[in-house]
Design a protein around this motif. Structure first.
Motif, mmCIF file in Angstrom:
data_model
loop_
_atom_site.group_PDB
_atom_site.id
_atom_site.type_symbol
_atom_site.label_atom_id
_atom_site.label_comp_id
_atom_site.label_asym_id
_atom_site.label_seq_id
_atom_site.Cartn_x
_atom_site.Cartn_y
_atom_site.Cartn_z
ATOM 1 N N TYR A 112 1.393 -1.374 -0.088
ATOM 2 C CA TYR A 112 0.166 0.127 -0.113
ATOM 3 C C TYR A 112 1.237 1.046 0.835
ATOM 4 C CZ TYR A 112 -4.461 -3.321 0.889
ATOM 5 O OH TYR A 112 -4.720 -3.874 0.662
ATOM 6 N N PRO A 113 1.851 0.902 0.682
ATOM 7 C CA PRO A 113 2.496 2.296 0.895
ATOM 8 C C PRO A 113 2.884 2.910 -0.550
ATOM 9 C CG PRO A 113 3.511 0.965 2.727
ATOM 10 C CD PRO A 113 2.199 0.452 1.964
ATOM 11 N N LYS A 114 3.792 2.424 -0.985
ATOM 12 C CA LYS A 114 4.110 2.219 -2.855
ATOM 13 C C LYS A 114 3.398 2.732 -3.936
ATOM 14 C CE LYS A 114 7.491 2.119 -5.794
ATOM 15 N NZ LYS A 114 8.506 0.811 -6.004
ATOM 16 N N THR A 115 2.289 1.913 -3.675
ATOM 17 C CA THR A 115 1.147 2.233 -4.987
ATOM 18 C C THR A 115 0.261 3.325 -4.176
ATOM 19 O OG1 THR A 115 0.310 -0.664 -4.381
ATOM 20 C CG2 THR A 115 -0.650 1.157 -5.632
ATOM 21 N N VAL A 116 0.193 3.960 -2.697
ATOM 22 C CA VAL A 116 -0.506 5.310 -3.047
ATOM 23 C C VAL A 116 0.624 6.258 -3.473
ATOM 24 C CG1 VAL A 116 -1.060 6.584 -1.659
ATOM 25 C CG2 VAL A 116 -2.119 4.452 -0.840
ATOM 26 N N CYS A 117 1.653 6.211 -2.811
ATOM 27 C CA CYS A 117 2.898 7.111 -3.479
ATOM 28 C C CYS A 117 3.120 7.274 -5.227
ATOM 29 C CB CYS A 117 3.958 7.392 -2.945
ATOM 30 S SG CYS A 117 4.913 6.224 -3.541
ATOM 31 N N ALA A 118 3.143 6.133 -5.774
ATOM 32 C CA ALA A 118 3.033 5.577 -7.261
ATOM 33 C C ALA A 118 1.462 6.375 -8.133
ATOM 34 C CB ALA A 118 3.182 4.434 -7.629
ATOM 35 N N VAL A 119 0.319 6.280 -7.234
ATOM 36 C CA VAL A 119 -0.838 6.819 -7.577
ATOM 37 C C VAL A 119 -0.739 8.122 -7.701
ATOM 38 C CG1 VAL A 119 -3.340 6.871 -7.732
ATOM 39 C CG2 VAL A 119 -1.655 4.761 -7.573
ATOM 40 N N GLU A 120 -0.913 8.727 -6.751
ATOM 41 C CA GLU A 120 -0.951 9.900 -6.664
ATOM 42 C C GLU A 120 0.162 10.756 -7.525
ATOM 43 O OE1 GLU A 120 -1.508 10.687 -1.382
ATOM 44 O OE2 GLU A 120 0.603 10.203 -2.109
ATOM 45 N N PHE A 121 1.948 9.900 -7.590
ATOM 46 C CA PHE A 121 2.185 11.025 -8.467
ATOM 47 C C PHE A 121 2.345 10.960 -9.991
ATOM 48 C CE2 PHE A 121 6.709 10.251 -11.473
ATOM 49 C CZ PHE A 121 6.873 11.651 -11.200
ATOM 50 N N ILE A 122 1.960 9.737 -10.484
ATOM 51 C CA ILE A 122 1.162 9.627 -11.926
ATOM 52 C C ILE A 122 0.480 10.712 -11.478
ATOM 53 C CG2 ILE A 122 0.786 8.492 -13.397
ATOM 54 C CD1 ILE A 122 3.572 8.100 -12.805
ATOM 55 N N ALA A 123 -0.812 10.435 -10.911
ATOM 56 C CA ALA A 123 -1.885 11.749 -11.289
ATOM 57 C C ALA A 123 -1.257 12.777 -11.341
ATOM 58 C CB ALA A 123 -2.863 11.280 -10.289
ATOM 59 N N ASP A 124 -0.783 13.071 -10.228
ATOM 60 C CA ASP A 124 -0.021 14.595 -10.576
ATOM 61 C C ASP A 124 0.556 15.228 -11.475
ATOM 62 O OD1 ASP A 124 -0.402 15.015 -7.949
ATOM 63 O OD2 ASP A 124 0.762 15.020 -6.924
ATOM 64 N N GLU A 125 1.357 14.549 -11.782
ATOM 65 C CA GLU A 125 1.624 14.875 -13.303
ATOM 66 C C GLU A 125 0.878 14.366 -14.591
ATOM 67 O OE1 GLU A 125 5.336 15.282 -13.640
ATOM 68 O OE2 GLU A 125 5.031 15.580 -11.827
ATOM 69 N N LEU A 126 -0.366 12.720 -14.394
ATOM 70 C CA LEU A 126 -1.197 13.558 -15.974
ATOM 71 C C LEU A 126 -1.563 14.950 -15.403
ATOM 72 C CD1 LEU A 126 -2.336 12.632 -18.003
ATOM 73 C CD2 LEU A 126 -3.663 10.872 -16.438
ATOM 74 N N SER A 127 -2.070 15.541 -14.154
ATOM 75 C CA SER A 127 -2.124 16.401 -14.295
ATOM 76 C C SER A 127 -2.045 17.904 -14.237
ATOM 77 C CB SER A 127 -2.977 16.653 -12.616
ATOM 78 O OG SER A 127 -3.864 15.890 -12.381
ATOM 79 N N ARG A 128 -0.889 17.658 -13.935
ATOM 80 C CA ARG A 128 0.362 19.542 -14.260
ATOM 81 C C ARG A 128 0.532 18.739 -16.208
ATOM 82 N NH1 ARG A 128 5.273 19.723 -16.153
ATOM 83 N NH2 ARG A 128 5.796 17.032 -15.650
ATOM 84 N N ILE A 129 0.540 17.886 -16.378
ATOM 85 C CA ILE A 129 0.705 18.248 -18.227
ATOM 86 C C ILE A 129 -0.536 18.447 -19.118
ATOM 87 C CG2 ILE A 129 0.922 16.403 -20.478
ATOM 88 C CD1 ILE A 129 2.739 15.285 -17.820
#
Length: 347
Positions: A319-336
């Motif tokens: 869960y810790p790795k998955t949560v941070c991965a989902v948050e990071f990719i969601a933030d990057e997609l939002s930014r792009i």
């Protein structure tokens, strides 16, 4: 929950996430240095089992977390984790390379999430049904190429690349964009009349090729683009999880991933936490995946929700790795996406 029970539950879950094997009191005492004897840990484990946080798969075996135990861990015990700098740099570079093509960008996000987590991944874009038109962009990529972008207030995006037969004047293109935006901004899908757009195009004396293509795109988008679009990735990752060695368990997961409407339902937030929604085991809406969990997050355009992305894996998920991965990719997609569709962006 008392502190010692929290420590024992935390130790059991952390060990089980790595080994996929039931955890005994001696292993907890040896690995996690709780400062108490194995006998004391056994007593705490008995209490945790009685309270439903852990379970014993068979007599004489150690314990493993229950769905209730995972929920307590996620809500109260899980510590934040950060992706490695190299992982983040690679993801940013990979996504930036796809910034001009939305569908490819979504597929790349799915693949990156699958690579980072080793689970299956999903992205659901917003549909346009009953939504309204928010913005129209005509982005000049070079003298001959124009990207037509339509952004709906649901967050859905439609776009098309046009190659013109003659150069387009940037000032003219800007004026055309303003005219379209003025006439069509805020118009709802169920109230749209193509005559409105035709009135605009009839006033255009130059570049009728561009005007006709814009009209075709708009008519097609309003008429047909009214459903959520689903992207998936890492489906084969499920074959390598111990929980899915059983054919029936695997069949349930594979069957669900083939049904776009069910995938979309999985990504609807159930228990938001820091912008993340985590559904565990019995909280899942479908019978065939009650041994799975989903970690999901929204992605946005200019701060407005545009869709959802998530990871589907066994309840024994990191869960810790998955949560941070989902948050990071969601933030990057939002930014792009925000960069792509703002004035002067690179759509």
């Amino acid at each position: 929950m008392e502190e010692r029970k929290r420590q024992v539950l935390d130790a059991i879950i952390k060990d089980y996430l790595v080994t996929a094997e039931p955890v005994g009191s001696r292993a907890v005492a040896k690995k996690y240095g709780l400062g108490v004897s194995p006998a004391t840990i056994r007593n705490e484990m008995s209490d945790l089992e009685e309270e439903g946080y852990i379970e014993q798969p068979h007599t004489s075996a150690g314990r493993r977390p229950s769905h209730k135990g995972y929920r307590y861990y996620v809500d109260y015990l899980m510590e934040a984790e950060q992706l490695a700098e190299a992982e983040m740099a690679h993801a940013r570079k990979t996504l930036s390379a796809q910034a001009g093509e939305v569908d490819l960008l979504m597929r790349q996000c799915c693949q990156l999430l699958a690579d980072l987590t080793s689970y299956s991944t999903m992205i659901v874009t917003a549909g346009t049904a009953k939504g309204g038109l928010d913005k129209i962009r005509l982005v000049q990529l070079n003298a001959f190429q124009i990207m037509v972008v339509v952004l709906y207030d649901t967050g859905k995006v439609s776009h098309r690349l046009l190659t013109m037969s003659e150069p387009v004047n940037p000032a003219y293109l800007s004026g055309l964009e303003s005219s379209l935006q003025q006439k069509l901004g805020g118009v709802r899908m169920d109230h749209f009349a193509c005559a409105v757009l035709r009135d605009i195009t009839e006033q255009m004396n130059r570049h009728r090729e561009l005007a006709a293509t814009v009209l075709d795109l708009m008519e097609g988008a309003f008429a047909t683009d009214d459903e959520e679009k689903v992207f998936t990735g890492g489906v084969m990752n499920m074959f390598f999880q111990p929980e899915f060695r059983d054919v029936e368990s695997l069949r349930g997961v594979m069957g669900l991933l083939e049904q776009g409407n069910k995938v979309a339902n999985l990504l609807k937030p159930m228990r938001p936490q820091r912008g993340i929604a985590i559904s565990i085991g019995g909280e899942m809406p479908y019978e065939g995946i009650r041994n799975c969990s989903v970690v999901a997050a929204p992605y946005c355009i200019e701060g407005r929700k545009a869709g959802m992305m998530g990871v589907l894996g066994p309840t024994r998920m990191s869960y810790p790795k998955t949560v941070c991965a989902v948050e990071f990719i969601a933030d990057e997609l939002s930014r792009i996406l925000t960069e792509m569709y703002k004035p002067g962006g690179r759509a």
